[in-house]
Structures are given as structure tokens and as C-alpha cells.
Design a protein around this motif. Sequence first.
Motif, PDB file in Angstrom:
ATOM      1  N   LYS A  89       0.832  -1.208   0.000  1.00 46.78           N
ATOM      2  CA  LYS A  89       0.000   0.000   0.000  1.00 46.78           C
ATOM      3  C   LYS A  89       0.867   1.259   0.000  1.00 46.78           C
ATOM      4  N   LYS A  90       1.946   1.231   0.753  1.00 46.51           N
ATOM      5  CA  LYS A  90       2.856   2.382   0.778  1.00 46.51           C
ATOM      6  C   LYS A  90       3.439   2.626  -0.609  1.00 46.51           C
ATOM      7  N   ALA A  91       3.910   1.567  -1.267  1.00 49.26           N
ATOM      8  CA  ALA A  91       4.456   1.704  -2.616  1.00 49.26           C
ATOM      9  C   ALA A  91       3.383   2.182  -3.590  1.00 49.26           C
ATOM     10  N   ASP A  92       2.171   1.694  -3.410  1.00 47.87           N
ATOM     11  CA  ASP A  92       1.047   2.090  -4.254  1.00 47.87           C
ATOM     12  C   ASP A  92       0.739   3.584  -4.087  1.00 47.87           C
ATOM     13  N   GLN A  93       0.753   4.057  -2.846  1.00 49.96           N
ATOM     14  CA  GLN A  93       0.502   5.476  -2.572  1.00 49.96           C
ATOM     15  C   GLN A  93       1.616   6.345  -3.150  1.00 49.96           C
ATOM     16  N   ASN A  94       2.852   5.880  -3.054  1.00 52.16           N
ATOM     17  CA  ASN A  94       3.964   6.606  -3.659  1.00 52.16           C
ATOM     18  C   ASN A  94       3.790   6.707  -5.170  1.00 52.16           C
ATOM     19  N   ALA A  95       3.404   5.586  -5.795  1.00 49.79           N
ATOM     20  CA  ALA A  95       3.165   5.594  -7.237  1.00 49.79           C
ATOM     21  C   ALA A  95       2.044   6.557  -7.594  1.00 49.79           C
ATOM     22  N   ALA A  96       0.983   6.564  -6.781  1.00 49.26           N
ATOM     23  CA  ALA A  96      -0.140   7.456  -7.036  1.00 49.26           C
ATOM     24  C   ALA A  96       0.295   8.918  -6.974  1.00 49.26           C
ATOM     25  N   TYR A  97       1.175   9.239  -6.039  1.00 49.58           N
ATOM     26  CA  TYR A  97       1.688  10.618  -5.939  1.00 49.58           C
ATOM     27  C   TYR A  97       2.372  11.031  -7.244  1.00 49.58           C
ATOM     28  N   PHE A  98       3.252  10.190  -7.739  1.00 52.08           N
ATOM     29  CA  PHE A  98       3.985  10.538  -8.961  1.00 52.08           C
ATOM     30  C   PHE A  98       3.072  10.551 -10.187  1.00 52.08           C
ATOM     31  N   GLU A  99       2.147   9.612 -10.250  1.00 53.63           N
ATOM     32  CA  GLU A  99       1.187   9.615 -11.356  1.00 53.63           C
ATOM     33  C   GLU A  99       0.335  10.877 -11.324  1.00 53.63           C
ATOM     34  N   ALA A 100      -0.117  11.234 -10.121  1.00 52.55           N
ATOM     35  CA  ALA A 100      -0.989  12.396  -9.971  1.00 52.55           C
ATOM     36  C   ALA A 100      -0.295  13.673 -10.424  1.00 52.55           C
ATOM     37  N   THR A 101       0.963  13.836 -10.013  1.00 54.91           N
ATOM     38  CA  THR A 101       1.676  15.083 -10.319  1.00 54.91           C
ATOM     39  C   THR A 101       2.252  15.102 -11.731  1.00 54.91           C
ATOM     40  N   ALA A 102       2.715  13.961 -12.215  1.00 55.20           N
ATOM     41  CA  ALA A 102       3.356  13.918 -13.536  1.00 55.20           C
ATOM     42  C   ALA A 102       2.364  13.757 -14.675  1.00 55.20           C
ATOM     43  N   LEU A 103       1.216  13.138 -14.384  1.00 61.27           N
ATOM     44  CA  LEU A 103       0.305  12.767 -15.471  1.00 61.27           C
ATOM     45  C   LEU A 103      -1.120  13.267 -15.315  1.00 61.27           C
ATOM     46  N   ALA A 104      -1.620  13.376 -14.084  1.00 65.04           N
ATOM     47  CA  ALA A 104      -3.058  13.585 -13.885  1.00 65.04           C
ATOM     48  C   ALA A 104      -3.436  15.010 -13.465  1.00 65.04           C
ATOM     49  N   GLY A 105      -2.503  15.943 -13.538  1.00 63.89           N
ATOM     50  CA  GLY A 105      -2.844  17.342 -13.323  1.00 63.89           C
ATOM     51  C   GLY A 105      -2.952  17.800 -11.886  1.00 63.89           C
ATOM     52  N   PHE A 106      -2.555  16.980 -10.920  1.00 64.13           N
ATOM     53  CA  PHE A 106      -2.599  17.372  -9.517  1.00 64.13           C
ATOM     54  C   PHE A 106      -1.427  18.307  -9.207  1.00 64.13           C
ATOM     55  N   THR A 107      -1.636  19.262  -8.335  1.00 65.76           N
ATOM     56  CA  THR A 107      -0.511  20.014  -7.791  1.00 65.76           C
ATOM     57  C   THR A 107       0.212  19.135  -6.781  1.00 65.76           C
ATOM     58  N   GLN A 108       1.445  19.487  -6.467  1.00 64.08           N
ATOM     59  CA  GLN A 108       2.185  18.718  -5.477  1.00 64.08           C
ATOM     60  C   GLN A 108       1.493  18.768  -4.116  1.00 64.08           C
TER      61      GLN A 108
END
Length: 203
Positions: A139-158
Motif C-alpha cells: 500500500k505504501k508503494a502504491d501510494q507513492n506511485a499514485a503521488y507521482f502519477e498524480a503530479t506527472a500525469l493527472a494534473g494534480f498540484t504537489q
Amino acid sequence: MSLHPAKDTRAWQRMLSGRRLDLLDPSPLDVELSDIAHGLARVARWNGQTHGEHAFSVAQHCLVVETIFRAQAPDASPDALLMTLLHDAPEYVIGDMISPFKAVVGGGYKAVEARLEAAIHLRFGLPAHPTATLKGAIKKADQNAAYFEATALAGFTQAEAKKFFGQPRGISLDMLEMTPMPTMEAQARFAERFHSIDAMRSN
């Protein structure tokens, strides 16, 4: 959500391998890696709301999560690596549902997902479910991946990504393959990584 539909309601999915997988009572005998790789490579993360020529698939997400997990747990067993790679494998049948909608759907979805996870794991000689400790690490690795996906690909701010997924530590974007892959490449790379880990289990 009832897990017992009307008698004449179809509850199975026909797979391209020829298998017929019962969604409510899945058998490990009806699980094939080719179907998993094919399906996950065609399911889009973030409901397809990502930058790039191609969708960012669940297959590619699983590769990213396994890369992060391996960096965070360098002594992990091959079984743990395989369960990490397969952590979203049920989505080859039921698709990827964004977290806010999962919360609305509730327990029925979770029950179907858990049954599929068990069938997939047993098919490949793994425990039906990861231990609580391993599940937490995945789950921790999954959340880390979600952070990078969100910021690099999905338009989320940091700031938004940090609020929802936490701030990754010890992992940087340049360690990860985040450019969305064509479908057939994601499918092949997922299958290749599966076979690579599985070969380690035989040694």
C-alpha cells in the motif's frame, strides 16, 4: 450490493484464452496470465484523465509499484514481489475504479475484489492474500506511485498529491518509467516482469 444475482443473470466473463471466469465464485483454474496482462494493459488509470498519447494503464502502474516496492524492500522474497506486481490484478476483470467511487460503492466491490485476488494468487502458488505487514508495504508503494502519477500525469498540484497520497521518501521520479506506454508494450512488459520474478521463485 448482493453477491447473489438472479438465477438467470450472467456472472461470468469470457476471456480471450477461452476461459470463463465466474466473478462471484472465481476458480484459480480459470485464471491465466495472458488474460491478466491483456486486460490490465487495456484498463486506464485515473479514468483516462492523464497526459500523453497513450493511456497510463494498470499494467504499467503495477510495474511502477513493484519498482518502488523493490527499492523500499530490497530483501523482499520473490513471492512478495509477485504479490506486489499482482496487487491490482483483479482489475483485469472488474476494471479500475477511482478511490472516491470505491468509497461510495462500499463492501460489495471489496468482496468481489478479495475473491478474485485469492483465485489469482492460488493460481500462481501464492498465499490467498498478503499478510497485514506485506499488504501495508504494498500500500505504501502504491501510494507513492499514485503521488507521482498524480503530479506527472493527472494534473494534480504537489500540494494536492501530498494531501491525498503522502510525500514519497527515498523515491524520485527519475527512478520510474512514467511515460505512458502503448498497449502492447505495457502488456508485454507486465508479462515479462511476471516471468522474471517467477523464475526467481524456482531457484
